[in-house]
Design a protein around this motif. Structure first.
Motif, PDB file in Angstrom:
ATOM      1  N   THR A  22     -20.669  69.768  66.614  1.00  0.00           N
ATOM      2  CA  THR A  22     -20.081  69.856  67.956  1.00  0.00           C
ATOM      3  C   THR A  22     -21.091  70.384  68.966  1.00  0.00           C
ATOM      4  O   THR A  22     -21.213  69.855  70.077  1.00  0.00           O
ATOM      5  CB  THR A  22     -18.811  70.729  67.932  1.00  0.00           C
ATOM      6  OG1 THR A  22     -17.849  70.123  67.053  1.00  0.00           O
ATOM      7  CG2 THR A  22     -18.206  70.872  69.318  1.00  0.00           C
ATOM      8  N   GLN A  25     -23.555  67.654  69.729  1.00  0.00           N
ATOM      9  CA  GLN A  25     -22.967  66.656  70.619  1.00  0.00           C
ATOM     10  C   GLN A  25     -22.976  67.147  72.068  1.00  0.00           C
ATOM     11  O   GLN A  25     -23.392  66.416  72.971  1.00  0.00           O
ATOM     12  CB  GLN A  25     -21.527  66.337  70.196  1.00  0.00           C
ATOM     13  CG  GLN A  25     -20.847  65.339  71.122  1.00  0.00           C
ATOM     14  CD  GLN A  25     -19.378  65.145  70.823  1.00  0.00           C
ATOM     15  OE1 GLN A  25     -18.747  65.984  70.190  1.00  0.00           O
ATOM     16  NE2 GLN A  25     -18.837  64.036  71.278  1.00  0.00           N
ATOM     17  N   SER A  72     -13.157  65.940  66.221  1.00  0.00           N
ATOM     18  CA  SER A  72     -14.127  64.873  65.962  1.00  0.00           C
ATOM     19  C   SER A  72     -14.969  64.688  67.221  1.00  0.00           C
ATOM     20  O   SER A  72     -14.585  65.139  68.309  1.00  0.00           O
ATOM     21  CB  SER A  72     -13.398  63.567  65.631  1.00  0.00           C
ATOM     22  OG  SER A  72     -12.733  63.086  66.792  1.00  0.00           O
ATOM     23  N   ASN A  73     -16.097  64.017  67.084  1.00  0.00           N
ATOM     24  CA  ASN A  73     -16.918  63.718  68.267  1.00  0.00           C
ATOM     25  C   ASN A  73     -16.118  62.896  69.274  1.00  0.00           C
ATOM     26  O   ASN A  73     -16.239  63.098  70.481  1.00  0.00           O
ATOM     27  CB  ASN A  73     -18.191  62.985  67.865  1.00  0.00           C
ATOM     28  CG  ASN A  73     -19.218  63.906  67.240  1.00  0.00           C
ATOM     29  OD1 ASN A  73     -18.997  65.103  67.090  1.00  0.00           O
ATOM     30  ND2 ASN A  73     -20.345  63.346  66.857  1.00  0.00           N
ATOM     31  N   ALA A  74     -15.299  61.983  68.778  1.00  0.00           N
ATOM     32  CA  ALA A  74     -14.492  61.142  69.673  1.00  0.00           C
ATOM     33  C   ALA A  74     -13.491  61.994  70.451  1.00  0.00           C
ATOM     34  O   ALA A  74     -13.265  61.753  71.644  1.00  0.00           O
ATOM     35  CB  ALA A  74     -13.776  60.055  68.877  1.00  0.00           C
ATOM     36  N   ASP A  75     -12.880  62.976  69.798  1.00  0.00           N
ATOM     37  CA  ASP A  75     -11.929  63.861  70.484  1.00  0.00           C
ATOM     38  C   ASP A  75     -12.620  64.631  71.606  1.00  0.00           C
ATOM     39  O   ASP A  75     -12.089  64.733  72.712  1.00  0.00           O
ATOM     40  CB  ASP A  75     -11.321  64.872  69.510  1.00  0.00           C
ATOM     41  CG  ASP A  75     -10.347  64.256  68.521  1.00  0.00           C
ATOM     42  OD1 ASP A  75      -9.816  63.165  68.795  1.00  0.00           O
ATOM     43  OD2 ASP A  75     -10.123  64.888  67.467  1.00  0.00           O
ATOM     44  N   GLU A  77     -15.492  63.889  73.157  1.00  0.00           N
ATOM     45  CA  GLU A  77     -15.926  62.987  74.219  1.00  0.00           C
ATOM     46  C   GLU A  77     -14.757  62.564  75.097  1.00  0.00           C
ATOM     47  O   GLU A  77     -14.864  62.544  76.325  1.00  0.00           O
ATOM     48  CB  GLU A  77     -16.629  61.760  73.633  1.00  0.00           C
ATOM     49  CG  GLU A  77     -17.156  60.852  74.711  1.00  0.00           C
ATOM     50  CD  GLU A  77     -17.992  59.687  74.177  1.00  0.00           C
ATOM     51  OE1 GLU A  77     -18.191  58.744  74.955  1.00  0.00           O
ATOM     52  OE2 GLU A  77     -18.428  59.746  73.013  1.00  0.00           O
ATOM     53  N   SER A  78     -13.630  62.243  74.484  1.00  0.00           N
ATOM     54  CA  SER A  78     -12.450  61.834  75.244  1.00  0.00           C
ATOM     55  C   SER A  78     -11.997  62.943  76.201  1.00  0.00           C
ATOM     56  O   SER A  78     -11.707  62.687  77.378  1.00  0.00           O
ATOM     57  CB  SER A  78     -11.322  61.463  74.280  1.00  0.00           C
ATOM     58  OG  SER A  78     -10.140  61.175  74.981  1.00  0.00           O
ATOM     59  N   ARG A  81     -14.451  63.383  79.089  1.00  0.00           N
ATOM     60  CA  ARG A  81     -14.259  62.306  80.087  1.00  0.00           C
ATOM     61  C   ARG A  81     -13.011  62.571  80.923  1.00  0.00           C
ATOM     62  O   ARG A  81     -13.008  62.392  82.146  1.00  0.00           O
ATOM     63  CB  ARG A  81     -14.188  60.942  79.414  1.00  0.00           C
ATOM     64  CG  ARG A  81     -15.519  60.498  78.866  1.00  0.00           C
ATOM     65  CD  ARG A  81     -15.517  59.042  78.396  1.00  0.00           C
ATOM     66  NE  ARG A  81     -16.762  58.714  77.749  1.00  0.00           N
ATOM     67  CZ  ARG A  81     -17.931  58.514  78.350  1.00  0.00           C
ATOM     68  NH1 ARG A  81     -17.997  58.613  79.672  1.00  0.00           N
ATOM     69  NH2 ARG A  81     -19.012  58.224  77.675  1.00  0.00           N
TER      70      ARG A  81
END
Length: 86
Positions: A22, A25, A72-75, A77-78, A81
């Motif tokens: 994390t 990232q 997660s990386n997607a969580d 990043e979302s 954003r």
């Protein structure tokens, strides 16, 4: 130790792979954050547990006071954003 409403805070430990991921990232995205090292500041683990209701790390606290636990990386990043931080 509490997070300020305008900052992103990560509670973690350097031995934790998810914490390392994390932080990497966020660094890669150029997002500023405050890192609370739970090894150096063991009392901060109580703060992280109060925020999340869990003992898992990392706990990522966003400027809107929402949080993720072991995201997660997607969580991440979302959410970044959504908050227009990236």
């Amino acid at each position: 130790m509490t997070s300020s409403p305008s900052s992103l805070t990560v509670f973690g430990a350097d031995w934790c792979r998810d914490c390392i991921r994390t932080k990497s990232q966020l660094d890669g995205l150029g997002v500023e954050y405050t890192y609370v090292d739970l090894v150096a500041e063991p009392a901060a683990a109580d703060v992280a547990r109060e925020i999340s209701g869990r003992t898992q790390i990392p706990v990522v606290v966003y400027p809107d006071s929402s949080h993720h636990v072991e995201p997660s990386n997607a969580d991440v990043e979302s959410k970044l954003r959504e908050l227009s931080l990236i």
